[in-house]
Enzyme design. Sequence first.
Site, PDB file in Angstrom:
ATOM      1  N   GLY A 131      42.156  39.397  42.622  1.00  0.00           N
ATOM      2  CA  GLY A 131      42.193  40.859  42.501  1.00  0.00           C
ATOM      3  C   GLY A 131      40.906  41.325  41.835  1.00  0.00           C
ATOM      4  O   GLY A 131      39.931  40.566  41.736  1.00  0.00           O
ATOM      5  N   GLY A 176      40.054  39.101  38.722  1.00  0.00           N
ATOM      6  CA  GLY A 176      39.680  37.735  39.081  1.00  0.00           C
ATOM      7  C   GLY A 176      38.344  37.690  39.809  1.00  0.00           C
ATOM      8  O   GLY A 176      37.461  36.874  39.495  1.00  0.00           O
ATOM      9  N   ASP A 230      44.198  32.516  45.372  1.00  0.00           N
ATOM     10  CA  ASP A 230      45.030  33.726  45.472  1.00  0.00           C
ATOM     11  C   ASP A 230      46.075  33.498  46.551  1.00  0.00           C
ATOM     12  O   ASP A 230      45.814  32.772  47.517  1.00  0.00           O
ATOM     13  CB  ASP A 230      44.140  34.926  45.850  1.00  0.00           C
ATOM     14  CG  ASP A 230      44.846  36.257  45.631  1.00  0.00           C
ATOM     15  OD1 ASP A 230      44.596  36.903  44.594  1.00  0.00           O
ATOM     16  OD2 ASP A 230      45.664  36.652  46.497  1.00  0.00           O
ATOM     17  N   ASN A 277      55.478  39.302  36.127  1.00  0.00           N
ATOM     18  CA  ASN A 277      54.317  38.432  35.929  1.00  0.00           C
ATOM     19  C   ASN A 277      54.689  37.048  35.395  1.00  0.00           C
ATOM     20  O   ASN A 277      53.987  36.072  35.653  1.00  0.00           O
ATOM     21  CB  ASN A 277      53.278  39.121  35.039  1.00  0.00           C
ATOM     22  CG  ASN A 277      52.490  40.154  35.840  1.00  0.00           C
ATOM     23  OD1 ASN A 277      52.581  40.185  37.070  1.00  0.00           O
ATOM     24  ND2 ASN A 277      51.743  40.993  35.156  1.00  0.00           N
ATOM     25  N   THR A 297      46.558  37.610  32.376  1.00  0.00           N
ATOM     26  CA  THR A 297      47.670  38.395  32.935  1.00  0.00           C
ATOM     27  C   THR A 297      48.476  39.058  31.819  1.00  0.00           C
ATOM     28  O   THR A 297      48.776  38.437  30.806  1.00  0.00           O
ATOM     29  CB  THR A 297      48.586  37.454  33.753  1.00  0.00           C
ATOM     30  OG1 THR A 297      47.781  36.768  34.715  1.00  0.00           O
ATOM     31  CG2 THR A 297      49.682  38.223  34.452  1.00  0.00           C
ATOM     32  N   ARG A 318      35.819  47.691  23.472  1.00  0.00           N
ATOM     33  CA  ARG A 318      36.165  49.117  23.628  1.00  0.00           C
ATOM     34  C   ARG A 318      36.052  49.854  22.299  1.00  0.00           C
ATOM     35  O   ARG A 318      35.523  50.966  22.240  1.00  0.00           O
ATOM     36  CB  ARG A 318      37.601  49.208  24.159  1.00  0.00           C
ATOM     37  CG  ARG A 318      37.695  48.769  25.592  1.00  0.00           C
ATOM     38  CD  ARG A 318      39.132  48.638  26.042  1.00  0.00           C
ATOM     39  NE  ARG A 318      39.203  48.535  27.493  1.00  0.00           N
ATOM     40  CZ  ARG A 318      40.278  48.137  28.149  1.00  0.00           C
ATOM     41  NH1 ARG A 318      41.382  47.797  27.489  1.00  0.00           N
ATOM     42  NH2 ARG A 318      40.267  48.077  29.458  1.00  0.00           N
ATOM     43  N   HIS A 343      47.757  42.941  22.363  1.00  0.00           N
ATOM     44  CA  HIS A 343      47.037  43.760  23.346  1.00  0.00           C
ATOM     45  C   HIS A 343      48.024  44.852  23.766  1.00  0.00           C
ATOM     46  O   HIS A 343      48.561  44.839  24.863  1.00  0.00           O
ATOM     47  CB  HIS A 343      46.651  42.879  24.531  1.00  0.00           C
ATOM     48  CG  HIS A 343      45.737  43.542  25.510  1.00  0.00           C
ATOM     49  ND1 HIS A 343      44.654  44.282  25.152  1.00  0.00           N
ATOM     50  CD2 HIS A 343      45.758  43.551  26.874  1.00  0.00           C
ATOM     51  CE1 HIS A 343      44.040  44.725  26.242  1.00  0.00           C
ATOM     52  NE2 HIS A 343      44.698  44.291  27.285  1.00  0.00           N
TER      53      HIS A 343
HETATM   54  C1  LAC Z   1      43.412  46.647  30.047  1.00  0.00           C
HETATM   55  C2  LAC Z   1      44.294  45.712  30.764  1.00  0.00           C
HETATM   56  C3  LAC Z   1      43.487  44.614  31.342  1.00  0.00           C
HETATM   57  O1  LAC Z   1      43.519  46.703  28.819  1.00  0.00           O
HETATM   58  O2  LAC Z   1      45.264  45.242  29.894  1.00  0.00           O
HETATM   59  O3  LAC Z   1      42.614  47.319  30.690  1.00  0.00           O
END
Ligand code: LAC
Length: 310
Positions: free
Chosen positions: A10, A13, A32, A94, A118, A150, A174
């Site tokens: 995707g 990946g 894949d 997932n 993932t 970020r 996350h």
């Molecule tokens: C993000 C997804 C990859 O944070 O969890 O953009």
Amino acid sequence: MDKVTVFGAGHVGATTAFYLAHRRDLDISMVDIDGGKARGLALDIEQSLSYPGSRSTVSGSADAGEVSGSDLVVITAGTPRKRGMSRLDLTSVNAEVVEPIARGVAESAPNAVVVVVTNPVDEMTYLAWSATGFPHRRVVGMAGVLDTSRFMNFLRNVTGVAATDMEAMVLGTHGDDMVPLLDSSVLGDRPLSTALDGADLESVVERTRNAGAEIVGHLKTGSAYFAPAVAIGLMVDAILGDGGDVLPVSTYLDGEYGIRGVFLGVPARLDRSGVVEVVELELSDREIRMLERASEGVLERVLSIRRDRQ
Ligand code: LAC
């Protein structure tokens, strides 16, 4: 040449394979369920290497057995978020994808280090570890590097300070229990918590926490891939480069930071064997409390996934 297998062709990946092929000389295999897509993208990536002079090779296939002999495996396969979904909404679908891949890796590439991407990543890292039967150190999740990238970007937007003049880190999960270090990060030569006013800092933290969802909101049917691919690249460099770099990754805690029995984002030293050690920073009391809260959430979710899957 080291062999890296990327599961999932995707956006994440394929962008990862592209970035890795240009960054280091590697034998890259993309796997894949859509073998044609993996093969087509692999050809395209390999054909991009001539002028830059990379010696990497890239192949694509639907055959999970291609993982055989890999030094490192990156698992990106699965369904990404759509607008309005949280990462946790992806858990059961997932899990069905990640577990069989992890079992196949254990069988065909028993010495590989596995990087799980993932989502929901802390929970999927746990599942992948348990399905491989590998030592904890050889299965790590990618999130902290992306979240930190970020965080630094939003700090740069607000302050104009370059990321190279910051020492910042985002730990925890996350997700909603992300822990951007405010007391232990440094901007220029000042702790972040005093370098920015409260409202600015609060908005940077909020935006970091929602950064993935903000992108999903714009894309509508997919999630981010450029920054994730670069974050994965940094982890691959740290692992295959064998230099002992310290990065925030989702790794198994066995009493470090007073937490035990979960995979959670903390700084860890990486080399070819995986995680060499969890680095225990001197965090403030509130940072520790946030990490503990994050660990309780992950533990609860992992226990519930395990109950569901028995
Ligand atoms: C993000 C997804 C990859 O944070 O969890 O953009």
